[in-house]
Design an enzyme around this catalytic site. Structure first.
Site, PDB file in Angstrom:
ATOM      1  N   GLY A 160       0.782  -1.132  -0.040  1.00 55.07           N
ATOM      2  CA  GLY A 160       0.055   0.048   0.008  1.00 55.07           C
ATOM      3  C   GLY A 160       0.905   1.539   0.170  1.00 55.07           C
ATOM      4  O   GLY A 160       1.663   1.413  -0.911  1.00 55.07           O
ATOM      5  N   GLU A 198       2.108   1.453  11.454  1.00 55.17           N
ATOM      6  CA  GLU A 198       1.166   0.299  10.737  1.00 55.17           C
ATOM      7  C   GLU A 198       0.054   0.176  11.963  1.00 55.17           C
ATOM      8  O   GLU A 198      -0.905  -0.544  11.783  1.00 55.17           O
ATOM      9  CB  GLU A 198       1.717  -0.992  10.171  1.00 55.17           C
ATOM     10  CG  GLU A 198       2.540  -1.061   9.025  1.00 55.17           C
ATOM     11  CD  GLU A 198       1.579  -0.508   7.787  1.00 55.17           C
ATOM     12  OE1 GLU A 198       0.425  -0.354   7.751  1.00 55.17           O
ATOM     13  OE2 GLU A 198       2.147  -0.902   6.697  1.00 55.17           O
TER      14      GLU A 198
END
Length: 344
Positions: free
Chosen positions: A67, A130
Site C-alpha cells: 500500500g 502500521e
C-alpha cells in the site's frame, strides 16, 4: 536463514528460551568477529563472506508491502534506508479500500506488492506507522518473486472489520493476467515486448513505458484450440498462432501478471503499433477468460478464422522452448504431439 529464522525468533522468542539464547549468542559472536576482522578458521581458511552474509541477515528483516509504503506512495520515506528486492506476491488474502490506505485480510486472492530488506533499526517506526498490534498484525508469510523464488517476510494484516468496504484487486496500478499461447510463451521473447528489442533477428519492438518484469508467471490451459494462420514477415512468411474461439478445445498457455498499461502496450505491438480495431488488425479481439487469483484473465486473437498457413521451423522451435520452460513435466514427444495437433 532460508527458513525464516529472523521472523521465527521475532514471533516465538519464548517458545524455546534455550534455543533463542543460543542464536543470540551466535549473533553476538559473529558481530564481534566482524568488528575484530577475525574471519579465519583454525586451519587458516577464510569465512569472511559467510560471516558478512550472516551479520547482514540478522541486521535486516524482509518486509512485504502492498500500500502506502510502496515506491511512489505517501509513506515510502519510511523505507529510504531499505533495499527493494523487487515486486512480489503473497497468496491467501483479499484486499479492501479503507480510504487513503488498503487493508488485507485472509481470503483467496493473490496480493501484489514489493519486497524490501529493511534495517532492523527501522522496523519499530514501520510498526508504529502500521499500528502493529492494534490496527494491523504482523504475520510471517511465504512471498513469491516473479521468477518463482520464495522468501519468508513479515506482512501487515488488517485487524479491523471490512464489512461494507470496497474489495479491490491492487493498490495503485491495476493488474491483470495476459495469456500467451504462441511465441510469447517463451519468457525471453515476451520480454522484447516489455523491455524492447528483437528476438533472434525478428521484428524490433519498442519498449513499454513501464519496463517492469511480470509480477508472476503461470502455465495455464485455454478452453480453445490453437491453429496457425496469416503470413508473418517476422517468421519468413509462415503462419503464427491464433485461437479458434468458435467452439471448445484445449491449448497450452502462459499467463503473465502485468499492469493494464503493459497489456495495452502488448495489444498494440501485436497489431503493428495500432490499437486493436475490428476488421483491421491481426489480433483485434480481446478475449475474456474469467478470473484467476482475484485478477481478470485476458488473451488476444481474431474471432474470424484466419487463412491457414504452416508455421516455420524457427517459429515451432520457439513454441517448443516456451512449452519446455513452462511445462517441464511434458516429454519431448508430448510437446511435439501437441504442436502437430495444431497443424491442419
Amino acid at each position: 536463514m532460508k527458513a525464516g529464522l529472523n521472523e521465527f525468533l521475532d514471533s516465538y522468542s519464548e517458545l524455546c528460551p534455550d534455543f533463542t539464547k543460543m542464536i543470540e549468542g551466535i549473533i553476538t559472536t559473529l558481530k564481534e568477529r566482524k568488528s575484530d576482522k577475525r574471519f579465519k578458521g583454525m586451519w587458516g581458511e577464510s569465512y569472511e563472506s559467510e560471516i558478512e552474509e550472516v551479520n547482514d541477515y540478522f541486521s535486516h528483516r524482509n518486509v512485504f508491502v502492498y500500500g502506502t509504503l510502496m515506491e511512489g506512495e505517501s509513506n515510502h520515506r519510511f523505507l529510504e534506508n531499505s533495499t527493494c528486492l523487487g515486486k512480489a506476491t503473497v497468496e491467501g488474502y483479499d484486499m479492501y479500500d479503507v480510504g487513503w490506505y488498503p487493508a488485507i485480510v485472509p481470503g483467496d486472492s493473490l496480493i501484489v506488492g514489493e519486497l524490501y530488506s529493511v534495517p532492523l533499526e527501522d522496523i519499530a517506526s514501520i510498526d508504529m506507522l502500521e499500528g502493529e498490534g492494534s490496527l494491523y498484525a504482523k504475520r510471517c508469510e511465504t512471498v513469491t518473486m516473479f521468477d518463482g523464488s520464495k522468501s519468508i517476510a513479515s506482512v501487515y494484516v488488517y485487524l479491523g472489520d471490512v464489512s461494507g468496504l470496497e474489495r479491490i484487486l491492487a493498490w495503485g496500478e491495476e493488474f491483470l493476467w495476459y495469456v500467451s499461447y504462441g511465441s510469447n510463451m517463451l519468457y525471453e521473447r515476451f520480454m522484447c515486448y516489455i523491455k524492447g528489442g528483437s528476438y533472434h533477428g525478428s521484428r524490433y519492438h519498442p519498449p513499454c513505458e513501464d519496463t517492469t518484469s511480470p509480477v508472476a508467471v503461470k502455465a495455464v490451459d485455454l478452453p480453445y484450440s490453437m491453429y496457425f494462420g496469416n503470413f508473418s514477415g517476422s517468421w519468413h512468411g509462415s503462419g503464427v498462432s491464433f485461437l479458434d474461439v468458435s467452439g471448445p478445445g484445449k491449448a497450452l498457455g502462459v499467463a503473465y501478471l502485468i499492469t493494464k498499461k503493459q497489456f495495452e502496450h502488448v495489444c498494440r505491438r501485436e497489431n503493428d503499433g495500432r490499437e486493436p480495431e475490428l476488421g483491421y488488425g491481426w489480433y483485434e479481439d480481446i478475449i475474456d477468460l474469467g478470473e484467476m487469483d482475484g485478477f481478470k484473465v485476458k488473451t488476444i486473437t481474431n474471432r474470424q478464422l484466419r487463412d491457414y498457413n504452416e508455421p516455420s521451423p524457427d517459429y515451432l522451435e520457439t513454441l517448443v522452448d516456451g512449452i519446455r520452460q513452462n511445462w517441464p513435466e511434458m516429454s519431448e514427444d508430448e510437446i511435439r504431439d501437441y504442436l502437430e495437433s495444431c497443424i491442419r
